[in-house]
Enzyme design. Sequence first.
Site, PDB file in Angstrom:
ATOM      1  N   SER A 128      -2.468  -0.750  15.544  1.00 40.92           N
ATOM      2  CA  SER A 128      -3.079   0.655  16.096  1.00 40.92           C
ATOM      3  C   SER A 128      -2.784   1.182  17.291  1.00 40.92           C
ATOM      4  CB  SER A 128      -4.644  -0.248  16.488  1.00 40.92           C
ATOM      5  OG  SER A 128      -5.215   1.035  16.973  1.00 40.92           O
ATOM      6  N   TYR A 143     -10.607  -3.896  22.022  1.00 44.68           N
ATOM      7  CA  TYR A 143     -10.282  -3.492  20.007  1.00 44.68           C
ATOM      8  C   TYR A 143      -8.345  -3.675  20.974  1.00 44.68           C
ATOM      9  CZ  TYR A 143      -8.581  -1.639  16.133  1.00 44.68           C
ATOM     10  OH  TYR A 143      -7.733  -1.016  14.502  1.00 44.68           O
TER      11      TYR A 143
END
Length: 341
Positions: free
Chosen positions: A143, A168
């Site tokens: 990501s 995350y």
Amino acid sequence: MNILVTGAAGFIGYHVCQKLLENNHRVVGLDNINDYYDVQLKYDRLAQLGIDQQSAEKYDQKIRSKIHPSFSFIRLTLEDFENLPFLFKKEAFDVVCNLAAQAGVRYSIQNPRAYVDSNIVGFLTILENCRHYKVNHLVYASSSSVYGLSDKIPFETSDSVDNPISLYAATKKSNELMAHTYSHLYGLATTGLRFFTVYGPWGRPDMAIFLFTDAMLKGNPIKVFNNGNMERDFTYVDDIVEGVVRIIEKDTEERTMNNEQYKLYNIGNNKSVKLLDFIEAIESNLGITAKKEMLPMQPGDVTATWASVDTLIADYDYKPNTPIKEGVKKFVDWYKGYYNK
């Protein structure tokens, strides 16, 4: 090739399955269908792949598609140390495309355990099975969030990513480190793909374009964080999928021959778009002027993202290029059709 796609009922995973099937590969889709968001959307994606909801609800049973002879689905969690090895042993996958993960930056602040279970323990399980069952190539989703508060624009994969600002992001950085270790120790070919703000039809309800469209059609105000002073490298889902599939198809054979184990790429639209301009594109397609509720920055969020895709262009002659107006229109058209608006 025989390919495992994890997160097959998810936004990107569903689209990747469709593209691989169009290219005549055999695909096994895996998903645990958790309730992070409306599970009906997940079942409806699977229905597009020929898997009915009643069949998809069964655990640890491989279901054959009623539309695609080359597609089957199994409901499992990545953390299932007992059942996952049986699947790997039976199927003898050529490639694993790991797109399953607990998504969302803001939700990681509320429920950190879910991220460790899926993104760390689950990824370890995938690595172990790829190692023991001789998978040729592991392609996995990372990501843009790993870049944290970096003020160096655009982001390059050679940049330092040692300061994540959300759990995350930390789990995604961990995935890259874990993959590097397995590439080094066991010669497993791995490719990490840092996705940049993916949007498009069948998207998740927690994504900005979905939230904005839904609120505007209902006449509700939209929440605009950091008072709108944000920029994102918005990337249309088909562009992401094209990059993923090119890497799977071109790279697996070449990596096996060249003994090149570890790679990392950005996949983004290679430009930063102001959030207010993105909202304007939605307004234009809906014919509605949004009521904007200006709010401060959310914890764990960043002000700007922008992907350098030079290495992607050099290695695959590929650059995402769907214009924002075109991509937003396709999402809005899908949303209106799906929800009968």
